[in-house]
Write a protein that holds these residues in place. Structure first.
Motif, short mmCIF file in Angstrom:
data_model
loop_
_atom_site.label_atom_id
_atom_site.label_comp_id
_atom_site.label_asym_id
_atom_site.label_seq_id
_atom_site.Cartn_x
_atom_site.Cartn_y
_atom_site.Cartn_z
N PRO A 290 -9.51 -28.44 0.81
CA PRO A 290 -8.14 -28.67 0.37
C PRO A 290 -7.36 -27.40 0.06
O PRO A 290 -6.13 -27.45 -0.06
CB PRO A 290 -8.30 -29.54 -0.88
CG PRO A 290 -9.70 -29.34 -1.33
CD PRO A 290 -10.49 -29.06 -0.09
N GLY A 291 -8.04 -26.26 -0.04
CA GLY A 291 -7.35 -25.01 -0.27
C GLY A 291 -6.66 -24.46 0.96
O GLY A 291 -5.84 -23.55 0.85
N LEU A 292 -6.98 -25.00 2.13
CA LEU A 292 -6.34 -24.54 3.35
C LEU A 292 -4.93 -25.13 3.47
O LEU A 292 -4.76 -26.35 3.32
CB LEU A 292 -7.17 -24.96 4.57
CG LEU A 292 -8.49 -24.22 4.77
CD1 LEU A 292 -9.33 -24.91 5.84
CD2 LEU A 292 -8.23 -22.76 5.15
N PRO A 293 -3.93 -24.31 3.75
CA PRO A 293 -2.56 -24.83 3.87
C PRO A 293 -2.42 -25.94 4.89
O PRO A 293 -1.58 -26.83 4.74
CB PRO A 293 -1.75 -23.60 4.27
CG PRO A 293 -2.54 -22.44 3.76
CD PRO A 293 -3.98 -22.86 3.89
N GLU A 294 -3.26 -25.93 5.93
CA GLU A 294 -3.17 -26.96 6.97
C GLU A 294 -3.89 -28.25 6.59
O GLU A 294 -3.78 -29.26 7.31
CB GLU A 294 -3.71 -26.43 8.30
CG GLU A 294 -5.18 -26.01 8.26
CD GLU A 294 -5.36 -24.53 7.97
OE1 GLU A 294 -6.37 -23.96 8.45
OE2 GLU A 294 -4.50 -23.95 7.27
N HIS A 295 -4.62 -28.25 5.49
CA HIS A 295 -5.28 -29.48 5.05
C HIS A 295 -4.21 -30.52 4.70
O HIS A 295 -3.25 -30.20 3.98
CB HIS A 295 -6.15 -29.20 3.82
CG HIS A 295 -7.02 -30.35 3.40
ND1 HIS A 295 -6.52 -31.46 2.76
CD2 HIS A 295 -8.36 -30.55 3.52
CE1 HIS A 295 -7.50 -32.31 2.51
NE2 HIS A 295 -8.62 -31.78 2.97
N PRO A 296 -4.35 -31.76 5.17
CA PRO A 296 -3.29 -32.76 4.92
C PRO A 296 -3.04 -33.07 3.46
O PRO A 296 -1.96 -33.55 3.10
CB PRO A 296 -3.78 -34.00 5.68
CG PRO A 296 -5.25 -33.77 5.91
CD PRO A 296 -5.43 -32.29 6.02
N GLY A 297 -4.01 -32.79 2.60
CA GLY A 297 -3.82 -33.04 1.18
C GLY A 297 -3.57 -31.79 0.36
O GLY A 297 -3.62 -31.83 -0.87
N HIS A 298 -3.26 -30.68 1.04
CA HIS A 298 -3.16 -29.41 0.34
C HIS A 298 -2.09 -29.42 -0.76
O HIS A 298 -2.34 -28.98 -1.88
CB HIS A 298 -2.86 -28.28 1.33
CG HIS A 298 -2.61 -26.96 0.69
ND1 HIS A 298 -3.62 -26.22 0.09
CD2 HIS A 298 -1.46 -26.24 0.53
CE1 HIS A 298 -3.10 -25.10 -0.40
NE2 HIS A 298 -1.79 -25.09 -0.16
N GLU A 299 -0.91 -29.90 -0.44
CA GLU A 299 0.17 -29.86 -1.42
C GLU A 299 -0.13 -30.73 -2.64
O GLU A 299 0.14 -30.34 -3.78
CB GLU A 299 1.49 -30.28 -0.76
CG GLU A 299 2.03 -29.26 0.21
CD GLU A 299 3.43 -29.61 0.70
OE1 GLU A 299 4.05 -30.53 0.12
OE2 GLU A 299 3.89 -28.97 1.65
N VAL A 300 -0.70 -31.90 -2.40
CA VAL A 300 -1.07 -32.78 -3.52
C VAL A 300 -2.15 -32.11 -4.36
O VAL A 300 -2.07 -32.09 -5.60
CB VAL A 300 -1.54 -34.16 -3.02
CG1 VAL A 300 -2.10 -34.99 -4.18
CG2 VAL A 300 -0.39 -34.89 -2.35
N ALA A 301 -3.16 -31.56 -3.70
CA ALA A 301 -4.24 -30.90 -4.42
C ALA A 301 -3.71 -29.73 -5.24
O ALA A 301 -4.11 -29.52 -6.40
CB ALA A 301 -5.32 -30.43 -3.46
N ALA A 302 -2.79 -28.96 -4.67
CA ALA A 302 -2.23 -27.82 -5.38
C ALA A 302 -1.46 -28.25 -6.62
O ALA A 302 -1.38 -27.51 -7.60
CB ALA A 302 -1.31 -27.02 -4.45
#
Length: 390
Positions: A290-302
């Motif tokens: 989830p730390g990868l910007p391209e991960h589909p849940g990245h923004e939510v995880a951040a």
């Protein structure tokens, strides 16, 4: 990323690391012992019939070492009530049995932990409970899966093993609207990285075997909630069914929790370095983190996690055989089940932790490898994976 709450459990105003070291752990009033003693007693003297000292009568019902652990766990999750169990699956079973009845329905992740799926699919269905697997990162799909008989929405975030991300606040809004309960398995994130109760969840579950214990030397589970009625149900099954941790297990888990903050920082730092290697390696077709910007849940995880944790899954370009070879070639990463310990582990979920999902809608890809990145020297972990992939 989310920041640490300014107010701890019970209005202490203390930070996370302070609560981890002190919540429920005052020096022993008789001896001054700084560490909580291991109360290895199965029963407790009474001053008269029914006149219990500090409420203790029998160790299945309550034990002072276990009480200290439960108070600490509640404080770490920012909750009012904590209950410790003999394993994560014992906690899962108690939560499900407390909240579900024959004819009820629940929603689960379509990539749930294999043990959770097995318990629901093989045991609770015999009790007349039905379930629907959905993608936790699809809020609309979760909403659509909730029907008149749905009592519980059960999510993991990040999920095990595909590291999908559920928007806890958005899902909590749905469960409030529909009158269902939201349970969040917070094992992968740990209380240090994520606080589901603050985001609206009703119950937080942990396999304390993992990051909370942190040293691969104890098995345990926990349920934390702010809801007194839910806690009463958990407490009844904790005592009535008896799947409780012994005092030494409680002591080891409590000892591990003291260093959770510093360990999770290093787990996350090491994982980020490993991800840098994996994303650029030709033998890896995709990296799930989830730390990868391209991960589909990245923004939510951040938005709901402090950092992105120590769990990584990868898919190998060479398929199942390449995945098995990677698992067999590492030298520092140990081939073993479980996760969250100080030592790095590697496993093949399809043949190991998630074998129970074979042939089901939750079956995991055969080319998948899961890494639990420990706190060893960063460069050593990167070099180990580099040689194993070469």
């Amino acid at each position: 990323m989310s920041t640490e709450p300014t107010t701890g459990a019970h209005g202490t105003g203390h930070g996370f690391a302070t609560r981890a070291i002190h919540a429920g752990q005052e020096p022993d009033p008789r001896t001054g012992a700084v560490n909580v003693p291991i109360f290895a007693s199965s029963t407790f003297a009474q001053d008269g019939v029914g006149a219990m000292r500090e409420g203790y009568e029998y160790a299945r019902t309550g034990n002072p070492t276990r009480t200290a652990l439960e108070e600490c766990l509640a404080a770490l999750e920012g909750g009012r009530f904590g209950r410790a169990f003999a394993s994560g699956m014992a906690a899962t079973d108690a939560a499900l049995r407390s909240m579900l009845r024959p004819g009820d329905h629940l929603v689960i992740p379509d990539d749930a932990y294999g043990g959770t799926f097995r318990l629901i699919d093989k045991v609770f269905t015999q009790w007349g409970v039905t379930y629907t697997p959905v993608s936790v990162n699809d809020v609309d799909a979760v909403r659509a899966a909730i029907g008149p008989q749905t009592k519980v929405v059960w999510i993991e975030t990040p999920t095990n093993p595909l590291l999908n991300i559920g928007d806890i606040a958005a899902l909590a809004e749905i469960t409030r609207e529909t009158g269902t309960r939201l349970v969040v398995d917070n094992t992968f994130a740990s209380p240090y990285l994520q606080q589901p109760l603050a985001l609206g969840a009703d119950v937080v579950l942990h396999s304390t075997t993992k990051y909370l214990g942190g040293h691969s030397d104890v098995v345990g589970g926990a349920l934390v909630t702010d809801d007194e009625e839910l806690d009463a149900g958990f407490a009844f099954l904790q005592n009535g069914a008896g799947a409780v941790p012994g005092p030494f297990d409680a002591y080891l888990t409590l000892r591990g929790a003291k260093t959770l903050a510093v360990r999770m920082e290093q787990h996350s730092t090491n994982a980020e370095a490993v991800v840098d290697l994996l994303t650029s390696h030709p033998g890896v077709s995709s990296v799930l983190y989830p730390g990868l910007p391209e991960h589909p849940g990245h923004e939510v995880a951040a938005g709901q996690m402090r950092r992105f944790g120590g769990m990584i899954s990868v898919r190998l370009a060479g398929g199942r055989e390449a995945a098995l070879q990677l698992c067999n070639r590492t030298e520092i990463f140990t081939l073993a089940e479980s996760l969250g310990g100080i030592e790095s582990l590697i496993e093949h979920p399809g043949a190991m932790t998630h074998a129970s999902t074979a042939g089901s809608a939750l079956e995991v890809p055969e080319d998948l490898v899961r890494l639990s990145v420990g706190i060893e020297t960063t460069a050593d972990l990167v070099a180990d994976l580099e040689q194993a992939l070469s």
